[in-house]
Scaffold this motif. Structure first.
Motif, PDB file in Angstrom:
ATOM      1  N   MET A   1       0.928  -1.125  -0.028  1.00  0.00           N
ATOM      2  CA  MET A   1       0.071   0.040  -0.091  1.00  0.00           C
ATOM      3  C   MET A   1       0.813   1.249   0.076  1.00  0.00           C
ATOM      4  O   MET A   1       1.737   1.285   0.855  1.00  0.00           O
ATOM      5  CB  MET A   1      -0.993   0.051   1.296  1.00  0.00           C
ATOM      6  N   THR A   2       0.375   2.126  -0.891  1.00  0.00           N
ATOM      7  CA  THR A   2       1.293   3.427  -1.021  1.00  0.00           C
ATOM      8  C   THR A   2       1.046   4.486   0.314  1.00  0.00           C
ATOM      9  O   THR A   2      -0.009   4.013   0.872  1.00  0.00           O
ATOM     10  CB  THR A   2       1.123   4.035  -2.285  1.00  0.00           C
ATOM     11  N   LEU A   3       1.917   5.256   0.244  1.00  0.00           N
ATOM     12  CA  LEU A   3       1.707   6.498   1.532  1.00  0.00           C
ATOM     13  C   LEU A   3       0.289   7.108   1.397  1.00  0.00           C
ATOM     14  O   LEU A   3      -0.513   7.229   2.414  1.00  0.00           O
ATOM     15  CB  LEU A   3       2.827   7.395   1.783  1.00  0.00           C
ATOM     16  N   VAL A   4       0.294   7.576   0.209  1.00  0.00           N
ATOM     17  CA  VAL A   4      -1.320   8.212  -0.047  1.00  0.00           C
ATOM     18  C   VAL A   4      -2.380   6.920   0.396  1.00  0.00           C
ATOM     19  O   VAL A   4      -3.340   7.835   0.800  1.00  0.00           O
ATOM     20  CB  VAL A   4      -1.186   8.437  -1.863  1.00  0.00           C
ATOM     21  N   GLU A   5      -2.292   6.112  -0.085  1.00  0.00           N
ATOM     22  CA  GLU A   5      -3.554   4.842   0.127  1.00  0.00           C
ATOM     23  C   GLU A   5      -3.572   4.817   1.454  1.00  0.00           C
ATOM     24  O   GLU A   5      -4.634   4.710   2.139  1.00  0.00           O
ATOM     25  CB  GLU A   5      -3.156   3.603  -0.644  1.00  0.00           C
TER      26      GLU A   5
ATOM     27  N   PRO B   1       9.672   4.788   4.463  1.00  0.00           N
ATOM     28  CA  PRO B   1       9.253   3.402   5.042  1.00  0.00           C
ATOM     29  C   PRO B   1       8.718   4.035   6.223  1.00  0.00           C
ATOM     30  O   PRO B   1       7.713   3.524   6.659  1.00  0.00           O
ATOM     31  CB  PRO B   1      10.538   2.787   5.039  1.00  0.00           C
ATOM     32  N   GLU B   2       9.409   4.790   6.880  1.00  0.00           N
ATOM     33  CA  GLU B   2       8.728   5.634   8.188  1.00  0.00           C
ATOM     34  C   GLU B   2       8.415   6.947   8.025  1.00  0.00           C
ATOM     35  O   GLU B   2       9.325   7.861   8.092  1.00  0.00           O
ATOM     36  CB  GLU B   2       9.818   5.373   9.339  1.00  0.00           C
ATOM     37  N   PRO B   3       7.288   7.315   7.685  1.00  0.00           N
ATOM     38  CA  PRO B   3       7.062   8.518   7.191  1.00  0.00           C
ATOM     39  C   PRO B   3       7.222   9.839   8.600  1.00  0.00           C
ATOM     40  O   PRO B   3       7.147   9.392   9.335  1.00  0.00           O
ATOM     41  CB  PRO B   3       5.310   8.502   6.904  1.00  0.00           C
TER      42      PRO B   3
ATOM     43  N   ALA C   1       9.937  12.028  -0.233  1.00  0.00           N
ATOM     44  CA  ALA C   1      11.121  12.567   0.859  1.00  0.00           C
ATOM     45  C   ALA C   1      12.224  13.146   0.175  1.00  0.00           C
ATOM     46  O   ALA C   1      12.524  12.951  -0.835  1.00  0.00           O
ATOM     47  CB  ALA C   1      11.450  10.917   1.211  1.00  0.00           C
ATOM     48  N   ASP C   2      12.997  13.900   1.054  1.00  0.00           N
ATOM     49  CA  ASP C   2      14.241  14.393   0.943  1.00  0.00           C
ATOM     50  C   ASP C   2      13.873  15.483  -0.378  1.00  0.00           C
ATOM     51  O   ASP C   2      15.054  15.798  -1.109  1.00  0.00           O
ATOM     52  CB  ASP C   2      15.415  13.662   0.268  1.00  0.00           C
TER      53      ASP C   2
ATOM     54  N   PRO D   1       9.261  12.126  13.018  1.00  0.00           N
ATOM     55  CA  PRO D   1       8.486  10.854  12.658  1.00  0.00           C
ATOM     56  C   PRO D   1       6.872  10.870  13.015  1.00  0.00           C
ATOM     57  O   PRO D   1       6.682  11.344  13.900  1.00  0.00           O
ATOM     58  CB  PRO D   1       9.188   9.715  13.573  1.00  0.00           C
ATOM     59  N   LEU D   2       6.105  10.731  11.994  1.00  0.00           N
ATOM     60  CA  LEU D   2       4.743  10.665  12.098  1.00  0.00           C
ATOM     61  C   LEU D   2       4.494   9.667  13.223  1.00  0.00           C
ATOM     62  O   LEU D   2       3.334  10.249  13.895  1.00  0.00           O
ATOM     63  CB  LEU D   2       3.865  10.157  10.825  1.00  0.00           C
ATOM     64  N   ALA D   3       4.764   8.697  13.206  1.00  0.00           N
ATOM     65  CA  ALA D   3       4.528   7.873  14.488  1.00  0.00           C
ATOM     66  C   ALA D   3       4.537   8.387  15.856  1.00  0.00           C
ATOM     67  O   ALA D   3       3.954   8.235  16.820  1.00  0.00           O
ATOM     68  CB  ALA D   3       5.102   6.441  14.389  1.00  0.00           C
ATOM     69  N   PHE D   4       5.777   9.042  15.953  1.00  0.00           N
ATOM     70  CA  PHE D   4       6.302   9.796  17.259  1.00  0.00           C
ATOM     71  C   PHE D   4       5.152  10.933  17.448  1.00  0.00           C
ATOM     72  O   PHE D   4       4.476  10.878  18.570  1.00  0.00           O
ATOM     73  CB  PHE D   4       7.509  10.275  17.019  1.00  0.00           C
TER      74      PHE D   4
END
Length: 198
Positions: A1-5, A50-52, A128-129, A146-149
């Motif tokens: 699954m892509t980031l957009v998805e 991989p880790e947005p 990214a970047d 990091p989004l998760a953070f």
């Protein structure tokens, strides 16, 4: 699954939910109607890796308002402008993020500030970047968290301070040597309650 998805799915999963969302100090906002507040928008730019991560700015110390604070790229809407158009324009002006490189996912819950703005966060995926360049007049630096953070409630600290004779309550998020607080932290808390991110 892509980031957009993934972002579309995470947003859709809670679209019909009614989480408890933050806004500015309700005691001050209760007396003001939406049309009395200045419309603004910010870009919540999520990097495709991989880790947005999420792009944030450190404002310059020379600004009249909110000097030195951490913020999303953004600002007030121009006449006739939509929140999405304003968020993309402001990100391009502030950090040289080309608007055509952002894939807009949608808008998030509007946040009303105690300083008289109604702010619409615009969620978007970006490569990214990208070679970003801060606008010297407004932005001291651009950084990524990091989004998760940011979405982890364990990192949302409640704090308070006395200001203008009243106790003000707010959230803050500490990332490395950065302090994210005020409206930016509140919008992140709202995003964490709205986004079903795994």
């Amino acid at each position: 699954m892509t980031l957009v998805e993934r972002l579309h799915a995470a947003l859709a999963a809670r679209r019909d939910a009614t989480p408890e969302l933050l806004t500015g100090d309700a005691r001050e906002l209760d007396t003001r109607e939406d049309h009395e507040l200045t419309p603004a928008a910010v870009l919540v730019a999520v990097t495709d890796r991989p880790e947005p991560g999420v792009l944030l700015t450190q404002r310059t110390e020379t600004l009249r308002r909110h000097a030195g604070q951490v913020a999303f790229p953004g600002g007030r809407l121009d006449p006739g402008e939509t929140a999405i158009a304003a968020a993309l324009r402001e990100a391009e002006e502030e950090i040289a993020l080309p608007r055509e490189r952002a894939t807009v996912i949608g808008t998030i819950d509007t946040y009303r500030t105690i300083t008289g703005f109604t702010v619409t966060p615009v969620l978007a995926a970006v490569p990214a970047d990208l070679p970003l360049r801060p606008s010297e007049a407004e932005v001291a630096s651009v950084f990524e968290v990091p989004l998760a953070f940011l979405l982890d409630p364990a990192n949302h600290r409640e704090a308070s301070v006395e200001w203008q004779g009243r106790m003000r309550h707010f959230y803050e998020i500490l990332w490395e040597d950065r302090r994210i607080w005020g409206a930016t932290a509140a919008m992140i808390v709202n995003l964490s309650r709205r986004l079903a991110w795994r």
